[in-house]
Scaffold this motif. Structure first.
Motif, PDB file in Angstrom:
ATOM      1  N   ARG A   1      -8.198 -12.468  -6.489  1.00  7.65           N
ATOM      2  CA  ARG A   1      -7.711 -11.135  -6.117  1.00  7.65           C
ATOM      3  C   ARG A   1      -7.648 -11.045  -4.593  1.00  7.65           C
ATOM      4  O   ARG A   1      -8.236 -11.860  -3.887  1.00  7.65           O
TER       5      ARG A   1
ATOM      6  N   GLN B   1      -7.124  -7.989  -1.147  1.00  4.99           N
ATOM      7  CA  GLN B   1      -7.102  -6.593  -0.706  1.00  4.99           C
ATOM      8  C   GLN B   1      -6.383  -6.535   0.644  1.00  4.99           C
ATOM      9  O   GLN B   1      -6.992  -6.226   1.666  1.00  4.99           O
TER      10      GLN B   1
ATOM     11  N   PRO C   1      -5.744  -0.710   1.056  1.00  2.00           N
ATOM     12  CA  PRO C   1      -5.915   0.423   0.132  1.00  2.00           C
ATOM     13  C   PRO C   1      -6.088   0.040  -1.329  1.00  2.00           C
ATOM     14  O   PRO C   1      -6.425   0.901  -2.148  1.00  2.00           O
ATOM     15  N   GLU C   2      -5.863  -1.241  -1.687  1.00  2.00           N
ATOM     16  CA  GLU C   2      -5.903  -1.603  -3.112  1.00  2.00           C
ATOM     17  C   GLU C   2      -6.316  -3.053  -3.281  1.00  2.00           C
ATOM     18  O   GLU C   2      -6.046  -3.900  -2.415  1.00  2.00           O
ATOM     19  N   VAL C   3      -6.979  -3.332  -4.389  1.00  2.00           N
ATOM     20  CA  VAL C   3      -7.329  -4.697  -4.782  1.00  2.00           C
ATOM     21  C   VAL C   3      -6.378  -5.116  -5.903  1.00  2.00           C
ATOM     22  O   VAL C   3      -6.265  -4.426  -6.922  1.00  2.00           O
ATOM     23  N   LEU C   4      -5.689  -6.230  -5.692  1.00  2.00           N
ATOM     24  CA  LEU C   4      -4.683  -6.709  -6.642  1.00  2.00           C
ATOM     25  C   LEU C   4      -4.971  -8.151  -7.034  1.00  2.00           C
ATOM     26  O   LEU C   4      -5.529  -8.919  -6.237  1.00  2.00           O
TER      27      LEU C   4
ATOM     28  N   PRO D   1     -13.803  -2.931  -1.661  1.00  2.00           N
ATOM     29  CA  PRO D   1     -13.125  -1.776  -2.260  1.00  2.00           C
ATOM     30  C   PRO D   1     -13.718  -0.438  -1.828  1.00  2.00           C
ATOM     31  O   PRO D   1     -13.024   0.585  -1.852  1.00  2.00           O
TER      32      PRO D   1
ATOM     33  N   ALA E   1     -11.898   0.889   1.711  1.00  2.00           N
ATOM     34  CA  ALA E   1     -10.432   0.821   1.657  1.00  2.00           C
ATOM     35  C   ALA E   1      -9.830   1.804   2.659  1.00  2.00           C
ATOM     36  O   ALA E   1      -9.260   2.832   2.298  1.00  2.00           O
TER      37      ALA E   1
ATOM     38  N   THR F   1       0.382  -0.006   1.559  1.00  2.00           N
ATOM     39  CA  THR F   1       0.171  -0.848   0.388  1.00  2.00           C
ATOM     40  C   THR F   1       0.973  -2.143   0.485  1.00  2.00           C
ATOM     41  O   THR F   1       1.886  -2.287   1.297  1.00  2.00           O
ATOM     42  N   TRP F   2       0.646  -3.062  -0.398  1.00  2.00           N
ATOM     43  CA  TRP F   2       1.384  -4.323  -0.512  1.00  2.00           C
ATOM     44  C   TRP F   2       2.841  -4.044  -0.877  1.00  2.00           C
ATOM     45  O   TRP F   2       3.762  -4.633  -0.305  1.00  2.00           O
TER      46      TRP F   2
END
Length: 257
Positions: free
Chosen positions: A161, A163, A193-196, A237, A240, A245-246
């Motif tokens: 993952r 971030q 802002p997000e974990v993907l 997380p 953040a 964003t991505w």
């Protein structure tokens, strides 16, 4: 007077610009000579050899150390030591350093060196501030570009993952720390802002590029460093702080082309 090292790099450029826009008297250190700009004085210097560093530091009150070379990582620690020693001789200015989340927990070679630089700064006797951030959007984008150069199946490692954070937002935080009243030692980490998952990120990347490729996530990468990444030691997380964003990064980057 603020000196930015690595001022022509991915992070150094926006840091230099933001400091100049804030009204600071900025000196920009680079291995290559550059033409002077409004509110920015470019200084040619080499942190590895020490050439030009003393002159660049004369009269400086704060240093923002952005210079780093992941492809030749072994240079980073001697470069930091050169900077520290020269700073001591110039009245001990405030040293602001950008590091990476997880450098103390993931035994990846570049991370180990970044952590060694952190320790050298902490033990230097200089007033310092260290900010750790997650990876910039530009890094996974460059990796995905390489993986998709050859048509066909895209293979990704399982269980990873990320971030990603906007480099401009990290530059803004560094500029804020450089302009602050004094050193803050280790400040709160800064993440995107997000974990993907890497699969989610790759599918977004393919859509943004208009590419059609099957994606497979077959097996986890071996080794202790890969395990550290799978365990999420490079993620924060709860920190953040980033906003871009991505998906926004991909949309804006590929719309501009």
């Amino acid at each position: 007077m603020i000196l930015v090292t690595g001022a022509s790099g991915t992070l150094g450029r926006p840091v230099t610009r933001l400091l100049a826009e804030a009204g600071a008297d900025v000196r920009a250190l680079s291995r290559r000579a550059r033409e002077p700009e409004a509110a920015v004085t470019w200084c040619k210097g080499d942190l590895v050899t020490g050439e030009g560093v003393e002159d660049a530091l004369t009269g400086v009150e704060t240093i923002v150390h952005c210079a780093s070379d992941p492809l030749h990582a072994k240079r980073d620690l001697p470069a930091a030591r050169t900077l520290i020693e020269a700073a001591r001789r110039q009245g001990a200015p405030h040293l602001v350093y950008i590091s990476i989340v997880g450098v103390d927990k993931i035994p990846y070679r570049y991370y180990r060196i970044k952590y060694a630089v952190e320790r050298a700064i902490e033990e230097s006797g200089l007033p310092y501030t260290i900010l750790r951030a997650t990876q910039f959007h530009t890094l996974p984008a460059a990796v995905f570009a390489a993986l998709t150069k050859v048509p066909g199946l895209v293979l990704l490692p399982r269980g990873l993952r990320d971030q990603p954070v906007d480099v401009g937002e990290v530059a803004g935080r560094l500029a804020e720390l450089a302009l602050a009243a004094g050193p803050a030692r280790r400040v709160d980490d800064m993440g995107g802002p997000e974990v993907l998952t890497v699969e989610e990120m790759m599918r977004d990347y393919l859509r943004a590029r208009g590419l059609r490729r099957p994606v497979r996530v077959p097996v986890p990468l071996p080794g202790r460093a890969a395990r550290g990444f799978r365990e999420g030691h490079h993620l924060v997380p709860d920190r953040a702080a980033g906003k871009r964003t991505w998906h926004q990064f991909l949309t804006e980057t590929h719309t501009q082309r």
